[in-house]
Scaffold this motif. Structure first.
Motif, short mmCIF file in Angstrom:
data_model
loop_
_atom_site.label_atom_id
_atom_site.label_comp_id
_atom_site.label_asym_id
_atom_site.label_seq_id
_atom_site.Cartn_x
_atom_site.Cartn_y
_atom_site.Cartn_z
N MET A 105 34.93 48.91 60.43
CA MET A 105 35.84 48.16 61.29
C MET A 105 37.29 48.61 61.06
O MET A 105 38.04 48.82 62.00
N VAL A 106 37.66 48.76 59.81
CA VAL A 106 39.02 49.17 59.48
C VAL A 106 39.28 50.59 59.98
O VAL A 106 40.30 50.88 60.60
N GLU A 107 38.32 51.49 59.73
CA GLU A 107 38.48 52.88 60.15
C GLU A 107 38.56 53.02 61.67
O GLU A 107 39.23 53.90 62.17
N SER A 108 37.89 52.15 62.40
CA SER A 108 37.90 52.24 63.86
C SER A 108 39.17 51.63 64.46
O SER A 108 39.40 51.73 65.66
N GLY A 109 40.00 51.00 63.63
CA GLY A 109 41.23 50.42 64.13
C GLY A 109 41.09 48.98 64.60
O GLY A 109 41.98 48.44 65.23
N THR A 110 39.97 48.35 64.28
CA THR A 110 39.75 46.96 64.66
C THR A 110 40.81 46.07 64.04
O THR A 110 41.14 46.21 62.87
N THR A 111 41.35 45.18 64.83
CA THR A 111 42.30 44.19 64.32
C THR A 111 41.90 42.83 64.85
O THR A 111 41.17 42.72 65.83
N GLY A 112 42.39 41.79 64.20
CA GLY A 112 42.10 40.44 64.64
C GLY A 112 41.28 39.67 63.62
O GLY A 112 41.06 40.12 62.50
N LYS A 113 40.79 38.51 64.04
CA LYS A 113 40.02 37.64 63.15
C LYS A 113 38.61 38.18 63.03
O LYS A 113 37.94 38.45 64.02
N ILE A 114 38.16 38.37 61.77
CA ILE A 114 36.81 38.89 61.56
C ILE A 114 35.88 37.85 60.92
O ILE A 114 34.68 38.01 60.97
N VAL A 115 36.47 36.80 60.33
CA VAL A 115 35.67 35.71 59.75
C VAL A 115 36.35 34.40 60.11
O VAL A 115 37.56 34.26 60.00
N ASP A 116 35.53 33.43 60.54
CA ASP A 116 36.04 32.10 60.87
C ASP A 116 34.95 31.10 60.47
O ASP A 116 33.96 30.94 61.17
N VAL A 117 35.14 30.47 59.31
CA VAL A 117 34.10 29.61 58.75
C VAL A 117 34.68 28.24 58.41
O VAL A 117 35.76 28.14 57.84
N PHE A 118 33.93 27.19 58.75
CA PHE A 118 34.28 25.84 58.35
C PHE A 118 33.33 25.43 57.23
O PHE A 118 32.11 25.49 57.40
N ASP A 119 33.87 25.02 56.09
CA ASP A 119 33.08 24.55 54.96
C ASP A 119 33.20 23.03 54.95
O ASP A 119 34.18 22.48 54.44
N ASP A 120 32.21 22.37 55.52
CA ASP A 120 32.24 20.91 55.63
C ASP A 120 32.19 20.23 54.27
O ASP A 120 32.78 19.18 54.07
N GLN A 121 31.48 20.83 53.33
CA GLN A 121 31.33 20.24 52.01
C GLN A 121 32.68 20.16 51.29
O GLN A 121 33.01 19.14 50.68
N ASP A 122 33.47 21.24 51.34
CA ASP A 122 34.77 21.26 50.67
C ASP A 122 35.91 20.89 51.60
O ASP A 122 37.07 20.77 51.16
N GLY A 123 35.63 20.72 52.89
CA GLY A 123 36.67 20.37 53.85
C GLY A 123 37.68 21.48 54.07
O GLY A 123 38.88 21.22 54.17
N GLU A 124 37.18 22.73 54.11
CA GLU A 124 38.07 23.87 54.26
C GLU A 124 37.71 24.71 55.48
O GLU A 124 36.55 24.79 55.87
N HIS A 125 38.73 25.30 56.05
CA HIS A 125 38.57 26.24 57.16
C HIS A 125 39.04 27.60 56.63
O HIS A 125 40.20 27.76 56.26
N VAL A 126 38.13 28.58 56.57
CA VAL A 126 38.44 29.89 56.01
C VAL A 126 38.50 30.90 57.16
O VAL A 126 37.56 30.99 57.96
N GLU A 127 39.61 31.63 57.21
CA GLU A 127 39.80 32.67 58.23
C GLU A 127 40.19 33.97 57.54
O GLU A 127 41.01 33.96 56.62
N VAL A 128 39.60 35.07 58.00
CA VAL A 128 39.94 36.38 57.47
C VAL A 128 40.35 37.26 58.65
O VAL A 128 39.64 37.31 59.67
N PHE A 129 41.48 37.93 58.50
CA PHE A 129 42.03 38.77 59.56
C PHE A 129 42.24 40.19 59.08
O PHE A 129 42.54 40.41 57.90
N ILE A 130 42.14 41.14 60.00
CA ILE A 130 42.62 42.50 59.77
C ILE A 130 43.80 42.64 60.71
O ILE A 130 43.67 42.47 61.91
#
Length: 131
Positions: A105-130
Motif C-alpha cells: 500500500m505504501v509503495e503504491s502511493g496509497t494514502t488515507g485511512k487504512i484502519v478504523d476500529v471501535f473497541d467497545d470493551q475499552d471504549g476506544e476508537h482506533v484510526e490508522v492513516f497513511i
C-alpha cells in the motif's frame, strides 16, 4: 496540463483586442512553464512511487465517551517501514496485520485511512492513516 482550449481563449482575447499580442505571448509562455512543471512532477511521481507518495504513518486513539484524543502519533513512513521489516524477521505473524500488504500500500502511493476500529470493551476508537 493545459488544453488547446485555454490557448485558444488567449488567442481570441488577442484577436478581440482585450489583451495585446505581447501580453498574449506572456500568457502562452506561462502556460508552457506550467506544462513543463507538471511533466517534471509526473516524472518525479513515477520515481518516488506514486502521485501522492506516503510520507507519514499516523495512529489516533480517541475515547468514545468523551471524544478526547488519547493517542495521536505521527511517524515518518520510512521509520515505520524499517521497523516493520525488522519486526517481520522476528515475528512473522502479527494478529490482524499483514506487513506485506501494508508495504504494498505504501509503495503504491496509497494514502488515507487504512484502519478504523471501535473497541467497545475499552471504549476506544482506533484510526490508522497513511499520509
Amino acid at each position: 496540463m493545459t488544453t488547446s482550449e485555454e490557448r485558444m481563449k488567449i488567442l481570441n482575447m488577442i484577436q478581440e483586442g482585450k489583451i495585446s499580442a505581447e501580453e498574449g505571448m506572456q500568457l502562452l509562455n506561462a502556460l508552457d512553464q506550467v506544462d513543463r512543471k507538471a511533466a517534471k512532477a509526473e516524472k518525479a511521481d513515477k520515481v518516488s512511487g506514486g502521485p501522492a507518495a506516503a510520507r507519514f504513518f499516523r495512529v489516533m486513539v480517541t475515547d468514545v465517551d468523551s471524544g478526547k484524543t488519547r493517542v495521536n502519533v505521527r511517524l515518518p513512513i520510512s521509520v515505520v517501514m524499517a521497523g516493520a521489516k525488522m519486526g517481520a524477521r522476528f515475528s512473522p505473524e502479527v494478529e490482524g496485520l499483514d506487513i506485506q500488504q501494508l508495504m504494498k500500500m505504501v509503495e503504491s502511493g496509497t494514502t488515507g485511512k487504512i484502519v478504523d476500529v471501535f473497541d467497545d470493551q475499552d471504549g476506544e476508537h482506533v484510526e490508522v492513516f497513511i499520509e
